[in-house]
Design a protein around this motif. Structure first.
Motif, PDB file in Angstrom:
ATOM      1  N   ASP A 163       8.547 -11.404   7.815  1.00 33.07           N
ATOM      2  CA  ASP A 163       8.846 -10.296   8.718  1.00 33.07           C
ATOM      3  C   ASP A 163       7.801 -10.291   9.831  1.00 33.07           C
ATOM      4  O   ASP A 163       6.666  -9.871   9.643  1.00 33.07           O
ATOM      5  CB  ASP A 163       8.830  -8.970   7.949  1.00 33.07           C
ATOM      6  CG  ASP A 163       9.315  -7.802   8.803  1.00 33.07           C
ATOM      7  OD1 ASP A 163       9.123  -7.847  10.037  1.00 33.07           O
ATOM      8  OD2 ASP A 163       9.875  -6.847   8.229  1.00 33.07           O
ATOM      9  N   LYS A 164       8.206 -10.799  10.972  1.00 30.79           N
ATOM     10  CA  LYS A 164       7.255 -10.954  12.080  1.00 30.79           C
ATOM     11  C   LYS A 164       6.840  -9.605  12.665  1.00 30.79           C
ATOM     12  O   LYS A 164       5.725  -9.456  13.151  1.00 30.79           O
ATOM     13  CB  LYS A 164       7.880 -11.834  13.171  1.00 30.79           C
ATOM     14  CG  LYS A 164       8.186 -13.248  12.711  1.00 30.79           C
ATOM     15  CD  LYS A 164       8.840 -14.081  13.806  1.00 30.79           C
ATOM     16  CE  LYS A 164       9.199 -15.464  13.269  1.00 30.79           C
ATOM     17  NZ  LYS A 164       9.851 -16.289  14.308  1.00 30.79           N
ATOM     18  N   VAL A 165       7.735  -8.634  12.605  1.00 27.89           N
ATOM     19  CA  VAL A 165       7.410  -7.324  13.171  1.00 27.89           C
ATOM     20  C   VAL A 165       6.363  -6.634  12.301  1.00 27.89           C
ATOM     21  O   VAL A 165       5.382  -6.082  12.794  1.00 27.89           O
ATOM     22  CB  VAL A 165       8.674  -6.462  13.319  1.00 27.89           C
ATOM     23  CG1 VAL A 165       8.319  -5.086  13.875  1.00 27.89           C
ATOM     24  CG2 VAL A 165       9.678  -7.158  14.224  1.00 27.89           C
ATOM     25  N   ARG A 166       6.564  -6.704  10.987  1.00 30.09           N
ATOM     26  CA  ARG A 166       5.558  -6.148  10.078  1.00 30.09           C
ATOM     27  C   ARG A 166       4.230  -6.861  10.248  1.00 30.09           C
ATOM     28  O   ARG A 166       3.168  -6.240  10.179  1.00 30.09           O
ATOM     29  CB  ARG A 166       6.008  -6.287   8.621  1.00 30.09           C
ATOM     30  CG  ARG A 166       6.937  -5.181   8.205  1.00 30.09           C
ATOM     31  CD  ARG A 166       7.145  -5.243   6.693  1.00 30.09           C
ATOM     32  NE  ARG A 166       8.110  -4.211   6.316  1.00 30.09           N
ATOM     33  CZ  ARG A 166       7.902  -3.301   5.373  1.00 30.09           C
ATOM     34  NH1 ARG A 166       6.789  -3.291   4.682  1.00 30.09           N
ATOM     35  NH2 ARG A 166       8.814  -2.403   5.104  1.00 30.09           N
ATOM     36  N   ALA A 167       4.299  -8.161  10.450  1.00 28.66           N
ATOM     37  CA  ALA A 167       3.063  -8.923  10.640  1.00 28.66           C
ATOM     38  C   ALA A 167       2.322  -8.418  11.876  1.00 28.66           C
ATOM     39  O   ALA A 167       1.102  -8.223  11.840  1.00 28.66           O
ATOM     40  CB  ALA A 167       3.369 -10.406  10.761  1.00 28.66           C
ATOM     41  N   LEU A 168       3.061  -8.173  12.953  1.00 33.31           N
ATOM     42  CA  LEU A 168       2.420  -7.660  14.172  1.00 33.31           C
ATOM     43  C   LEU A 168       1.850  -6.269  13.931  1.00 33.31           C
ATOM     44  O   LEU A 168       0.726  -5.965  14.321  1.00 33.31           O
ATOM     45  CB  LEU A 168       3.432  -7.596  15.328  1.00 33.31           C
ATOM     46  CG  LEU A 168       3.916  -8.929  15.911  1.00 33.31           C
ATOM     47  CD1 LEU A 168       5.007  -8.673  16.944  1.00 33.31           C
ATOM     48  CD2 LEU A 168       2.751  -9.692  16.544  1.00 33.31           C
ATOM     49  N   LEU A 169       2.649  -5.424  13.285  1.00 28.39           N
ATOM     50  CA  LEU A 169       2.200  -4.049  13.057  1.00 28.39           C
ATOM     51  C   LEU A 169       1.063  -4.002  12.042  1.00 28.39           C
ATOM     52  O   LEU A 169       0.295  -3.036  11.999  1.00 28.39           O
ATOM     53  CB  LEU A 169       3.369  -3.171  12.602  1.00 28.39           C
ATOM     54  CG  LEU A 169       4.457  -2.946  13.666  1.00 28.39           C
ATOM     55  CD1 LEU A 169       5.637  -2.182  13.084  1.00 28.39           C
ATOM     56  CD2 LEU A 169       3.900  -2.210  14.879  1.00 28.39           C
ATOM     57  N   GLY A 170       0.945  -5.048  11.233  1.00 25.89           N
ATOM     58  CA  GLY A 170      -0.155  -5.139  10.285  1.00 25.89           C
ATOM     59  C   GLY A 170      -1.505  -5.214  10.994  1.00 25.89           C
ATOM     60  O   GLY A 170      -2.546  -4.935  10.411  1.00 25.89           O
ATOM     61  N   ALA A 171      -1.457  -5.582  12.273  1.00 26.35           N
ATOM     62  CA  ALA A 171      -2.695  -5.662  13.056  1.00 26.35           C
ATOM     63  C   ALA A 171      -3.068  -4.312  13.665  1.00 26.35           C
ATOM     64  O   ALA A 171      -4.012  -4.212  14.433  1.00 26.35           O
ATOM     65  CB  ALA A 171      -2.531  -6.711  14.162  1.00 26.35           C
ATOM     66  N   VAL A 172      -2.287  -3.285  13.325  1.00 26.05           N
ATOM     67  CA  VAL A 172      -2.560  -1.947  13.872  1.00 26.05           C
ATOM     68  C   VAL A 172      -3.264  -1.117  12.802  1.00 26.05           C
ATOM     69  O   VAL A 172      -2.700  -0.865  11.737  1.00 26.05           O
ATOM     70  CB  VAL A 172      -1.242  -1.256  14.308  1.00 26.05           C
ATOM     71  CG1 VAL A 172      -1.530   0.154  14.826  1.00 26.05           C
ATOM     72  CG2 VAL A 172      -0.535  -2.098  15.363  1.00 26.05           C
ATOM     73  N   ARG A 173      -4.502  -0.721  13.081  1.00 24.99           N
ATOM     74  CA  ARG A 173      -5.284   0.021  12.103  1.00 24.99           C
ATOM     75  C   ARG A 173      -4.699   1.418  11.887  1.00 24.99           C
ATOM     76  O   ARG A 173      -4.322   2.097  12.842  1.00 24.99           O
ATOM     77  CB  ARG A 173      -6.740   0.118  12.549  1.00 24.99           C
ATOM     78  CG  ARG A 173      -7.709   0.061  11.384  1.00 24.99           C
ATOM     79  CD  ARG A 173      -9.136  -0.371  11.747  1.00 24.99           C
ATOM     80  NE  ARG A 173      -9.387  -0.496  13.169  1.00 24.99           N
ATOM     81  CZ  ARG A 173      -9.983   0.457  13.917  1.00 24.99           C
ATOM     82  NH1 ARG A 173     -10.333   1.595  13.386  1.00 24.99           N
ATOM     83  NH2 ARG A 173     -10.213   0.247  15.198  1.00 24.99           N
ATOM     84  N   GLY A 174      -4.604   1.826  10.624  1.00 21.50           N
ATOM     85  CA  GLY A 174      -4.145   3.188  10.322  1.00 21.50           C
ATOM     86  C   GLY A 174      -2.640   3.311  10.171  1.00 21.50           C
ATOM     87  O   GLY A 174      -2.146   4.314   9.680  1.00 21.50           O
ATOM     88  N   LEU A 175      -1.918   2.297  10.586  1.00 18.36           N
ATOM     89  CA  LEU A 175      -0.459   2.386  10.530  1.00 18.36           C
ATOM     90  C   LEU A 175       0.049   1.984   9.154  1.00 18.36           C
ATOM     91  O   LEU A 175      -0.361   0.967   8.600  1.00 18.36           O
ATOM     92  CB  LEU A 175       0.166   1.495  11.604  1.00 18.36           C
ATOM     93  CG  LEU A 175       1.697   1.480  11.680  1.00 18.36           C
ATOM     94  CD1 LEU A 175       2.160   1.470  13.137  1.00 18.36           C
ATOM     95  CD2 LEU A 175       2.273   0.264  10.953  1.00 18.36           C
ATOM     96  N   GLU A 176       0.917   2.815   8.606  1.00 14.86           N
ATOM     97  CA  GLU A 176       1.485   2.547   7.297  1.00 14.86           C
ATOM     98  C   GLU A 176       2.996   2.416   7.457  1.00 14.86           C
ATOM     99  O   GLU A 176       3.623   3.221   8.138  1.00 14.86           O
ATOM    100  CB  GLU A 176       1.147   3.717   6.373  1.00 14.86           C
ATOM    101  CG  GLU A 176       1.419   3.462   4.907  1.00 14.86           C
ATOM    102  CD  GLU A 176       1.324   4.747   4.092  1.00 14.86           C
ATOM    103  OE1 GLU A 176       2.141   4.916   3.179  1.00 14.86           O
ATOM    104  OE2 GLU A 176       0.449   5.582   4.412  1.00 14.86           O
ATOM    105  N   ILE A 177       3.571   1.381   6.817  1.00 13.80           N
ATOM    106  CA  ILE A 177       5.011   1.175   6.940  1.00 13.80           C
ATOM    107  C   ILE A 177       5.699   1.600   5.647  1.00 13.80           C
ATOM    108  O   ILE A 177       5.283   1.185   4.561  1.00 13.80           O
ATOM    109  CB  ILE A 177       5.336  -0.301   7.251  1.00 13.80           C
ATOM    110  CG1 ILE A 177       4.729  -0.688   8.609  1.00 13.80           C
ATOM    111  CG2 ILE A 177       6.846  -0.533   7.259  1.00 13.80           C
ATOM    112  CD1 ILE A 177       4.859  -2.160   8.942  1.00 13.80           C
ATOM    113  N   VAL A 178       6.730   2.428   5.751  1.00 11.39           N
ATOM    114  CA  VAL A 178       7.468   2.833   4.553  1.00 11.39           C
ATOM    115  C   VAL A 178       8.667   1.896   4.367  1.00 11.39           C
ATOM    116  O   VAL A 178       9.224   1.383   5.327  1.00 11.39           O
ATOM    117  CB  VAL A 178       7.964   4.300   4.634  1.00 11.39           C
ATOM    118  CG1 VAL A 178       6.809   5.244   4.857  1.00 11.39           C
ATOM    119  CG2 VAL A 178       9.006   4.464   5.718  1.00 11.39           C
ATOM    120  N   ASP A 179       9.026   1.672   3.113  1.00 15.39           N
ATOM    121  CA  ASP A 179      10.204   0.854   2.818  1.00 15.39           C
ATOM    122  C   ASP A 179      11.446   1.730   2.830  1.00 15.39           C
ATOM    123  O   ASP A 179      11.415   2.872   2.381  1.00 15.39           O
ATOM    124  CB  ASP A 179      10.058   0.200   1.442  1.00 15.39           C
ATOM    125  CG  ASP A 179       9.008  -0.897   1.449  1.00 15.39           C
ATOM    126  OD1 ASP A 179       8.926  -1.620   2.466  1.00 15.39           O
ATOM    127  OD2 ASP A 179       8.267  -1.017   0.458  1.00 15.39           O
TER     128      ASP A 179
END
Ligand code: SF4
Lengths: 258, 472
Positions: A163-179
Motif C-alpha cells: 500500500d503505497k499511500v499508507r507507506a507515504l502517510l507512514g512518514a507523517v508523525r502523529g498520524l494514525e490510520i484506521v482499518d
C-alpha cells in the motif's frame, strides 16, 4: 521551459480545490523538484470519454498531449485522470507539429502524484518533509488509482500486500490510520455515474462514510478529489463533521489548516 | 419511482430497460438494499478466503483465461470434435441457431416421446431462451428444481442472480410463497423447515417426471463428455430417474481437454460461493442404460459476440457470479434492475450485444471501479468492455440530442482554457450569490443528496499566476 517535470491540475481541482494543488506544488518544491504547471490544457478528456463521448473528448486529450509532450515527467493530481491519460493518450495521432508517437510518449511518461512520490522519490525522502498530523484518519484510494495504477493491493487479488499511500502517510508523525471493514469499496462517484444513477451513487457514498465513521476515523485522506467532492458533499449534507483531505495536504502540513 | 432531472443516455421509452429508475425503486427500501448488499458482500468475503488458500491463484486465473481464449479462437474445431465424440458416446447432438430453435428442438424431443412433465435444473441458458413459457404454452409442465429457481418460479419472477437466483428474497417472503403454493403453515420462515417442505414437494415431481433438462458447465471436446456442477444434487436426481435427459449448453462452454477441468473446477466454486468445490461435480460420458441423452448446442448471439473484436473475450465467462457479488452497483440495485437473464457486470457486457437499444443503460450502471475485472476467475476485462459499450451506445445515437449538445458544449469550453476559467468563475460566483436552494436546484441531481463544493475565492490557476508568475 524551465523544468522537465510538469504538474497537471485537473479542471475540478483547479476550480474547487485550489488548496490541494497548492499543497501538491509545495510538497514537490520542498522535495527539491522543480515543477512547471503549464497552461493550455484544462482537462484530460476523461469525463466525456467515460460518458461514452470518447470521440468528442478526443480533441481534449489531443490538446493535453500538445501541452505536455515537452516534459519528461507528467505528474497528474488525480488517479483517474492519470489512468485515462495512460490508457488513451496513445490513441492521439500526429497533429499540431507533434510526431505520431507523441501521444504514446506522454502516456508512458505520465504518472500520478502519490505514485511519483513513492516510486521515484521514495519514502525516506518523503520523511524528510517532517510532516506531522495529529489524529486518526481513514484512507480512501480512488478505484482507478488502486486498480489502474496499482497504488495498493486490491482486495480481490491474491498477491503480496502492499500500500503505497499508507507507506507515504507512514512518514507523517502523529498520524494514525484506521482499518475499514471494506478497505477498497468504491465511493460511488464514477463521474457522470453520480448523476446518471443518483440513487445507487448516493447509497454507495453513504455506506462508505458509515464505514469510515464507525471505525473511529476523525478525517478522511484520499488520493482523488473527485471521490472527495462526492463524499464531502454527502457528509456535509448530513452534517457529519468529517473533514477530508488529499494526501498532498497531509504531506504539506496544511491538512486541518482550512 | 425516481424523478429524473438528468437526461440519461436512453430514457425509458416503452420496452427499454431503465436501470437507474429500477435501481432507485430498489433503493427506496433502504433496509432491503442494505441487507442485499451485506448478503452478497458476505459471499464475496468467503470467496476471498477461499481464493487465498490456493497457492498460485493468480496464475490459475491466467491459465484459465488462456485456455478459454484458445478454445474460443478454435471454437469451430472443438465444437465439431465434441459433436463427434459425444455422438460416439451415444449422445444425440443438436445445433440451435437461436433461442427459438433451441425451444423447438427441446419441444420436439419431448413430443416425439410423448413426454409432458419436465424437471429442470441448473440452466440459465433456458432462462435466456424463454423455454419455460414456450413449453407451458404447449401443455408441458416445467418444474425448476434448484431451490432458489423453484422459489422464483412459484412467484412468477425471473432469477435475480445466476448462482443464487432468489438472493433478493428474505426468508419471510419465501415462507409466504410456500404458504401460498405448497401449503406450508402461514408465518413459517425457518430455513430448514422451508427446505424440507421444498424437498418433499420436489421429490414428487422428480418421481413423476418423464424428462430432465440440465445445463452444462464444461463440455469437453477431447472426450465428448460434460460436467454439471451443483450443490443440491437435484441435477443428479433428475438424471438418475428420468428416461430422457436433455442437456442445453451455450457453445462457449467448450473446453479442449479433460485435464483443463482441473483448472476450472478449482476456480469455479471458490469464485462463486467460496466453497472449495461444489457439492456435486457430475461427469457425464453417455446415457444411462435405456436412457436417451440429447445435447443441444446453442448459439443465440454468441457467434455475433465472438466476431466483435472489442467484446469477444466476454465469452470466456464460466458463470460463477463473482462479478455480481463484488459489484457495488449490483449489490445495491438487485439483479432484476438489469432486465436481463444475466445481470451485473457480465450481463451488462453480454446483453447489449443482443439488443443495444433495449439495454443501452446497462453499460452505464457502473462506476468502472474495476473490482469485477480483478475478481473474475477467467480475467475478463469487464470494465474496459463496459467503457467500450458506452462508446457504441453513443455512436449509435442511443442518447438524447440534448445531452450530446451539452457535452459538445463542454468539450468546446474545455478546449479553450481561458473561456473555461471564465465560466468556472461565473459558476463559482453563481454558487456564492444564489440563495442556497436555488443553487441547489441548479446543481440538479447532484444537489438532491449532496452539497456542492464550497467555492474558493480564486482558482489554482489564478493563485499560480500571482505567486509563480506563470505565463498567460
Ligand atoms: S464474468 Fe467472470 S466473474 Fe462474472 S460470472 Fe463470468 S466468470 Fe464469473
Amino acid at each position: 521551459m524551465a523544468s522537465s517535470v510538469a504538474l497537471f491540475v485537473p479542471c475540478y481541482v483547479d476550480q474547487f480545490f485550489p488548496h490541494v494543488a497548492i499543497a501538491a506544488l509545495t510538497v514537490l518544491e520542498r522535495l527539491g523538484i522543480q515543477v512547471d504547471v503549464p497552461e493550455g490544457a484544462a482537462c484530460c478528456g476523461q469525463p466525456a470519454a467515460n460518458a461514452g463521448f470518447a470521440r468528442e473528448g478526443h480533441s481534449t486529450i489531443a490538446r493535453f498531449v500538445d501541452v505536455y509532450a515537452p516534459y519528461e515527467r507528467i505528474i497528474v493530481l488525480s488517479g483517474s485522470c492519470a489512468v485515462h491519460v495512460k490508457q488513451h493518450a496513445g490513441e492521439v495521432a500526429a497533429h499540431g507539429g507533434h510526431a505520431d508517437t507523441a501521444g504514446a510518449g506522454v502516456a508512458e511518461r505520465t504518472t500520478e502524484f502519490c505514485s511519483y512520490l513513492h516510486d521515484e522519490l521514495g519514502v525516506d525522502w518523503i520523511a524528510g518533509l517532517g510532516a506531522t498530523y495529529d489524529g486518526r484518519v481513514a484512507v480512501h484510494i480512488g478505484c482507478h488509482a488502486l486498480r489502474g495504477l496499482g497504488l495498493a493491493k486490491p482486495s480481490e487479488l491474491q498477491v503480496r500486500p502492499f500500500d503505497k499511500v499508507r507507506a507515504l502517510l507512514g512518514a507523517v508523525r502523529g498520524l494514525e490510520i484506521v482499518d475499514l471493514a471494506r478497505p477498497d469499496e468504491c465511493c460511488g462517484f464514477g463521474g457522470t455515474f453520480a448523476v446518471a444513477e443518483p440513487a445507487v451513487s448516493t447509497k454507495m457514498g453513504r455506506d462508505r462514510l458509515r464505514d469510515v465513521a464507525t471505525h473511529g476515523a476523525q478525517a478522511l485522506v484520499s488520493t482523488d478529489m473527485s471521490c472527495v467532492m462526492h463524499l464531502d458533499g454527502l457528509a456535509r449534507r448530513e452534517r457529519m463533521g468529517l473533514p477530508m483531505y488529499h494526501v498532498a495536504e497531509v504531506l504539506a502540513g496544511t491538512a486541518g489548516a482550512r | 419511482m425516481t424523478q429524473r432531472s438528468f437526461e440519461l443516455p436512453v430514457v425509458g421509452a416503452s420496452g427499454r430497460v431503465d436501470h437507474p429508475a429500477a435501481a432507485a425503486a430498489f433503493n427506496a427500501d433502504v433496509a432491503r438494499t442494505e441487507w442485499h448488499d451485506a448478503s452478497l458482500w458476505f459471499v464475496r468475503e468467503k470467496r476471498d478466503r477461499a481464493a487465498s488458500t490456493v497457492p498460485g491463484w493468480e496464475e490459475l486465473r491466467a491459465r484459465a483465461s488462456a485456455i478459454k481464449e484458445h478454445a474460443l479462437t478454435h471454437l469451430d474445431e472443438y465444437l465439431v470434435q465434441f459433436e463427434a465424440n459425444a455422438t460416439r458416446n451415444g449422445m444425440q447432438v443438436h445445433w440451435a441457431r437461436d433461442a427459438d430453435e433451441h425451444n423447438r428442438i427441446v419441444h420436439g424431443i419431448l413430443s416425439a416421446q410423448g413426454a409432458s412433465r419436465l424437471v429442470k435444473s441448473k440452466s440459465m441458458l433456458t432462462e435466456e431462451c424463454g423455454l419455460n413459457p414456450y413449453l407451458e404454452a404447449r401443455g408441458i409442465e416445467v418444474v425448476d428444481t434448484d431451490l432458489g429457481e423453484r422459489i422464483v418460479q412459484l412467484r412468477g419472477e425471473g432469477p435475480s442472480h445466476i448462482v443464487m437466483p432468489a438472493i433478493h428474497l428474505r426468508k419471510e417472503e419465501v415462507g409466504d410463497t410456500f404458504h401460498d403454493h405448497l401449503g406450508t403453515p402461514a408465518g413459517l420462515a425457518e430455513p430448514n423447515a422451508l427446505a424440507a417442505a421444498a424437498r418433499e414437494h420436489l421429490r414428487q415431481r422428480f418421481l413423476a417426471a418423464d424428462c430432465t433438462l440440465t445445463g452444462i458447465n464444461f463440455a469437453i471436446a477431447e472426450t465428448g463428455g460434460f460436467v454439471v456442477c451443483t450443490n443440491e444434487g437435484n441435477a443428479d436426481l433428475g438424471m438418475a430417474l428420468a428416461p430422457i435427459h436433455i442437456a442445453s449448453v451455450g457453445i462457449e462452454k467448450i473446453i479442449p481437454r479433460v485435464e483443463d477441468l482441473g483448472v476450472f473446477l478449482r476456480l469455479l466454486a471458490r469464485s462463486a460461493t467460496g466453497q472449495a468445490v461444489t457439492a456435486y461435480s457430475t461427469h457425464v460420458h453417455g446415457p444411462r442404460e435405456g436412457q436417451a441423452l440429447h445435447v443441444v448446442l446453442v448459439d443465440n448471439g454468441r457467434t455475433r459476440q465472438l466476431a466483435r473484436e472489442e467484446f469477444w473475450r466476454s465469452l470466456k465467462c464460466i458463470r460463477c457470479g463473482a462479478c455480481m457479488n463484488t459489484c457495488p452497483i449490483y449489490r445495491r440495485s438487485g439483479g432484476h434492475s438489469y432486465g436481463s437473464t444475466v445481470p451485473g457486470p457480465i450481463g451488462s457486457v453480454l446483453t447489449p450485444g443482443l439488443d443495444l437499444d433495449r439495454y443501452a443503460t446497462l453499460p452505464f450502471a457502473s462506476t468502472l471501479c474495476g473490482s469485477c475485472t480483478a475478481v473474475c476467475p477467467v480475467m475478463i476485462d469487464l470494465d474496459t468492455q463496459l467503457f467500450r459499450w458506452r462508446q457504441r451506445v453513443v455512436e449509435n445515437g442511443h442518447v438524447s440530442l440534448a445531452k450530446r449538445a451539452s457535452i459538445d458544449g463542454a468539450t468546446r469550453v474545455l478546449d479553450r482554457p481561458r473561456l473555461f476559467r471564465l465560466l468556472g468563475a461565473v459558476a463559482r460566483i453563481g454558487l456564492r450569490i444564489l440563495p442556497a436552494p436555488l443553487a441547489r436546484r441548479a446543481a440538479g441531481v447532484w444537489g438532491r443528496t449532496r452539497e456542492a463544493p464550497v467555492p474558493p475565492p480564486q482558482s489554482f490557476r489564478a493563485w499560480y499566476r500571482r505567486h509563480r508568475g506563470g505565463a498567460a
